[in-house]
Each structure stands twice: as C-alpha cells, then as structure tokens.
Design a protein around this motif. Structure first.
Motif, PDB file in Angstrom:
ATOM      1  N   UNK A 194       9.025  48.991 -13.746  1.00 27.08           N
ATOM      2  CA  UNK A 194      10.168  48.997 -14.499  1.00 27.08           C
ATOM      3  C   UNK A 194      11.531  50.187 -13.559  1.00 27.08           C
ATOM      4  N   UNK A 195      10.815  51.320 -13.209  1.00 29.30           N
ATOM      5  CA  UNK A 195      11.465  52.041 -12.371  1.00 29.30           C
ATOM      6  C   UNK A 195      11.953  51.570 -11.170  1.00 29.30           C
ATOM      7  N   UNK A 196      11.114  50.716 -10.396  1.00 29.85           N
ATOM      8  CA  UNK A 196      11.488  50.126  -9.160  1.00 29.85           C
ATOM      9  C   UNK A 196      12.306  48.987  -9.476  1.00 29.85           C
ATOM     10  N   UNK A 197      12.292  48.374 -10.517  1.00 31.15           N
ATOM     11  CA  UNK A 197      13.264  47.167 -10.814  1.00 31.15           C
ATOM     12  C   UNK A 197      14.736  47.691 -11.145  1.00 31.15           C
ATOM     13  N   UNK A 198      14.799  48.767 -11.619  1.00 29.74           N
ATOM     14  CA  UNK A 198      16.184  49.303 -12.448  1.00 29.74           C
ATOM     15  C   UNK A 198      16.637  50.166 -11.413  1.00 29.74           C
ATOM     16  N   UNK A 199      16.008  51.052 -10.572  1.00 28.54           N
ATOM     17  CA  UNK A 199      16.515  51.851  -9.734  1.00 28.54           C
ATOM     18  C   UNK A 199      16.742  51.666  -8.323  1.00 28.54           C
ATOM     19  N   UNK A 200      15.914  50.718  -8.012  1.00 28.87           N
ATOM     20  CA  UNK A 200      15.850  50.204  -6.590  1.00 28.87           C
ATOM     21  C   UNK A 200      16.447  48.858  -6.313  1.00 28.87           C
ATOM     22  N   UNK A 201      15.854  47.923  -7.188  1.00 26.83           N
ATOM     23  CA  UNK A 201      16.313  46.349  -6.782  1.00 26.83           C
ATOM     24  C   UNK A 201      17.531  46.319  -7.442  1.00 26.83           C
ATOM     25  N   UNK A 202      18.063  46.544  -8.540  1.00 27.30           N
ATOM     26  CA  UNK A 202      19.262  46.188  -9.156  1.00 27.30           C
ATOM     27  C   UNK A 202      20.287  46.621  -8.462  1.00 27.30           C
ATOM     28  N   UNK A 203      20.394  47.791  -7.866  1.00 29.23           N
ATOM     29  CA  UNK A 203      21.514  48.315  -7.077  1.00 29.23           C
ATOM     30  C   UNK A 203      21.627  47.568  -5.612  1.00 29.23           C
ATOM     31  N   UNK A 204      20.569  46.848  -5.266  1.00 29.30           N
ATOM     32  CA  UNK A 204      20.550  46.295  -3.891  1.00 29.30           C
ATOM     33  C   UNK A 204      21.125  44.792  -4.189  1.00 29.30           C
ATOM     34  N   UNK A 205      20.748  44.482  -5.180  1.00 30.54           N
ATOM     35  CA  UNK A 205      21.190  43.037  -5.717  1.00 30.54           C
ATOM     36  C   UNK A 205      22.619  42.746  -6.626  1.00 30.54           C
ATOM     37  N   UNK A 206      23.292  43.952  -6.472  1.00 31.63           N
ATOM     38  CA  UNK A 206      24.509  44.070  -7.401  1.00 31.63           C
ATOM     39  C   UNK A 206      25.542  42.600  -7.043  1.00 31.63           C
ATOM     40  N   UNK A 207      25.643  42.174  -5.761  1.00 31.35           N
ATOM     41  CA  UNK A 207      26.532  40.898  -5.570  1.00 31.35           C
ATOM     42  C   UNK A 207      26.065  39.865  -6.626  1.00 31.35           C
ATOM     43  N   UNK A 208      24.786  39.517  -6.389  1.00 32.31           N
ATOM     44  CA  UNK A 208      24.594  38.187  -7.263  1.00 32.31           C
ATOM     45  C   UNK A 208      24.419  38.568  -8.770  1.00 32.31           C
ATOM     46  N   UNK A 209      24.311  39.659  -8.945  1.00 29.72           N
ATOM     47  CA  UNK A 209      24.670  39.934 -10.549  1.00 29.72           C
ATOM     48  C   UNK A 209      26.117  39.739 -10.994  1.00 29.72           C
ATOM     49  N   UNK A 210      26.809  40.261 -10.132  1.00 29.40           N
ATOM     50  CA  UNK A 210      28.329  40.112 -10.416  1.00 29.40           C
ATOM     51  C   UNK A 210      28.522  38.500 -10.392  1.00 29.40           C
ATOM     52  N   UNK A 211      28.066  37.889  -9.567  1.00 33.14           N
ATOM     53  CA  UNK A 211      28.608  36.484  -9.365  1.00 33.14           C
ATOM     54  C   UNK A 211      28.074  35.700 -10.574  1.00 33.14           C
ATOM     55  N   UNK A 212      26.734  35.941 -11.047  1.00 31.57           N
ATOM     56  CA  UNK A 212      26.265  35.188 -12.159  1.00 31.57           C
ATOM     57  C   UNK A 212      26.986  35.694 -13.530  1.00 31.57           C
ATOM     58  N   UNK A 213      27.344  36.873 -13.559  1.00 31.60           N
ATOM     59  CA  UNK A 213      28.032  37.282 -14.604  1.00 31.60           C
ATOM     60  C   UNK A 213      29.268  36.676 -14.772  1.00 31.60           C
ATOM     61  N   UNK A 214      30.045  36.670 -13.523  1.00 32.96           N
ATOM     62  CA  UNK A 214      31.198  36.185 -13.649  1.00 32.96           C
ATOM     63  C   UNK A 214      31.334  34.348 -14.218  1.00 32.96           C
ATOM     64  N   UNK A 215      30.365  33.707 -13.465  1.00 32.83           N
ATOM     65  CA  UNK A 215      30.086  32.296 -13.788  1.00 32.83           C
ATOM     66  C   UNK A 215      29.807  31.845 -15.298  1.00 32.83           C
TER      67      UNK A 215
END
Length: 291
Positions: A194-215
């Motif tokens: 969980x810590x690796x997911x929230x603190x490391x992975x999510x900040x690195x994949x911000x672009x795809x999160x923003x794109x999916x959220x917008x769509x």
C-alpha cells in the motif's frame, strides 16, 4: 540598404515557409468556433428559436437564462450531473488504479484470463444489460429506496459497474513503464504494498490518472441512455436528460433555453480540463526516473 534587403528576403522566406500554416490554423480555429458562437448567439437571442438565431444576435439579453432557472429545476439537474461526474471519476480512477497495479506488479492464477475478460466485456455496450439492471434495481428500490430509481446514488452504482473497463488496460500499460526496481527498493526499506502504491507509484503515473479522470468526467456528464431509464422524476434528472426534455416536444420553441444550459454545463468541463492539464504537465516533467 543591404540590411534592409536582407530583412526583406528573410520576411519573404518566412512567408513562403510559414504563411500556409497560419492560414490553416486560422481556418481550423474559425471552423471550431463557429458552432460555439452560434450557440452563444442563440442563448442571448430573446426570441429563443432556431429560425431567429444568427451568428451575431440582435437585442441580446439574459431572458433565456432567467426563464431556464425560473421554469425548470435546472439547479437540481446541474447538481445531480456534477455529483455524479465527480464521484464517478474519482471512484473509477481509484478502482482502475488498484486493479492496474495488481495486474502489472503481481503474478497470480487467473491474471491473463482477467485481463482478457475485461477486454472482451468492452465489446458489448453497457446498455445491452439495461433490462437485467432494471429488474435488479426494481428490487433494490423496494428494500433500499436511497439507492434505487430516481436517485443519484443508484445511478452512480450503475456507472461504477463499468469502472474496471478499458481504463484498467490503459493504466496497466502506464504502470508497466515504471521500473519494478522502485517497488523492490521500497520493500527493502520496509514499505508495504500500500505504501509503495500510494507514495511511489501514484505520483509517477499522474498523467494517466488525470487523463482517465477527465474522460470519465466528460462521459458521465454526457451520458444519456442509462439515465433515461433510471431517472423519471423531474427533480432527479441530469442536465443532459433535462435539456433533452426541453426540445423533445417543442424543438424550436425552447432552443434558447437549451443553448443556455449547454453553455453552463460546458463551464465545469473546461474547468476540470484546465485543472488536470497542470497535473499532466507536472507528471510528464517530474515523473521521470533517473538512472
């Protein structure tokens, strides 16, 4: 004279090389802005009919906006659309990110079958299951009216049924580009999954999160077919469903009100786009991994 002649030659060369690009850009801009200007003109046209609408309105006023709020529950429609769009986008992004992280980083029985299942399900539109969903929520309405028909939360549950869609594939591909060594180094330092997911992975994949959220936000605001079946109470309608009811019977008479509503619902979509655009740029520039 030599300097002036040189400047003239450079200007002529620039015109020959770049003038067509500017002409094409202005043509594309005019082509894109023409329908928007026509809708703005129709919204400001006090007569509010298609036959009397022109590119430049005469006697522009806000009568259509006042009539829209005075004669229809547009405020309720607007709130319903925004709550549904924001909640659906947030939950869909969260669930899709969790699923994509699991498919990208873990190896388990049924992983390949699950990925293929998600992909195959997308071949069939969600509306094909509307009969089964309708019968299901007919029972839900009897036992839990807060999540049944004519409620935004019931419709939200239907939308979330398609959360693990092609968005999971899109995010998984983005997660695969992040080196697995980052996860391993985090585990060596004592971090949990969980810590690796929230603190490391999510900040690195911000672009795809923003794109999916917008769509997802845009698709939810524009969704019409499923909302037509589930929302029958005028107060529970979304903007798309409510505006359609204005022009379904008297298409010409209420076009001014319809134009005002479309402009108002476009504002939050533009705001979300500009807000997420900053995160897309930040993620692309700061999410690089140094060797």
């Amino acid at each position: 004279m030599t300097t002036a002649a040189t400047r003239n030659r450079r200007a002529l060369r620039w015109l020959r090389e770049n003038s067509w690009r500017h002409l094409l850009l202005w043509f594309a801009l005019a082509f894109a802005l023409f329908p928007i200007l026509f809708v703005v003109s129709a919204a400001l046209n006090p007569l509010g009919t298609l036959s009397s609408s022109h590119l430049l309105p005469s006697g522009a006023s806000l009568d259509n906006a006042r009539e829209l709020f005075a004669t229809t529950p547009f405020g309720s429609w607007y709130v319903n659309s925004m709550v549904l769009a924001l909640c659906n986008a947030a939950v869909t992004v969260f669930l899709s990110a969790l699923a994509a992280y699991a498919f990208s980083r873990f190896r388990f029985t049924g992983r390949r079958l699950g990925l293929l299942g998600i992909l195959l399900i997308q071949m069939f539109p969600q509306f094909l299951a509307i009969v089964a969903i309708y019968l299901m929520f007919n029972t839900v309405t009897d036992y839990w009216p807060a999540f049944g028909f004519d409620t935004r939360w019931g419709l939200l549950l239907v939308y979330l049924g398609g959360a693990l869609s092609v968005n999971t594939w899109l995010m998984k591909g983005f997660f695969d580009t992040v080196p697995a060594e980052l996860d391993e180094s985090a585990k060596v330092d004592g971090a949990s999954h969980a810590q690796a997911f929230f603190r490391i992975m999510l900040p690195l994949v911000t672009p795809v999160l923003a794109i999916v959220g917008l769509l997802v936000f845009i698709n939810t605001v524009n969704e019409f077919l499923i909302a037509t079946v589930f929302l029958r109470d005028p107060e529970a309608k979304t903007v798309a469903l409510g505006l359609y009811s204005l022009v379904a019977d008297e298409r010409n008479a209420n076009f001014g009100l319809f134009a005002v509503g479309t402009l108002l619902i476009a504002l939050p979509t533009m705001a979300v786009f500009w807000f997420l655009q900053r995160y897309i740029v930040e993620g692309l520039t700061s999410g690089a991994v140094k060797g």
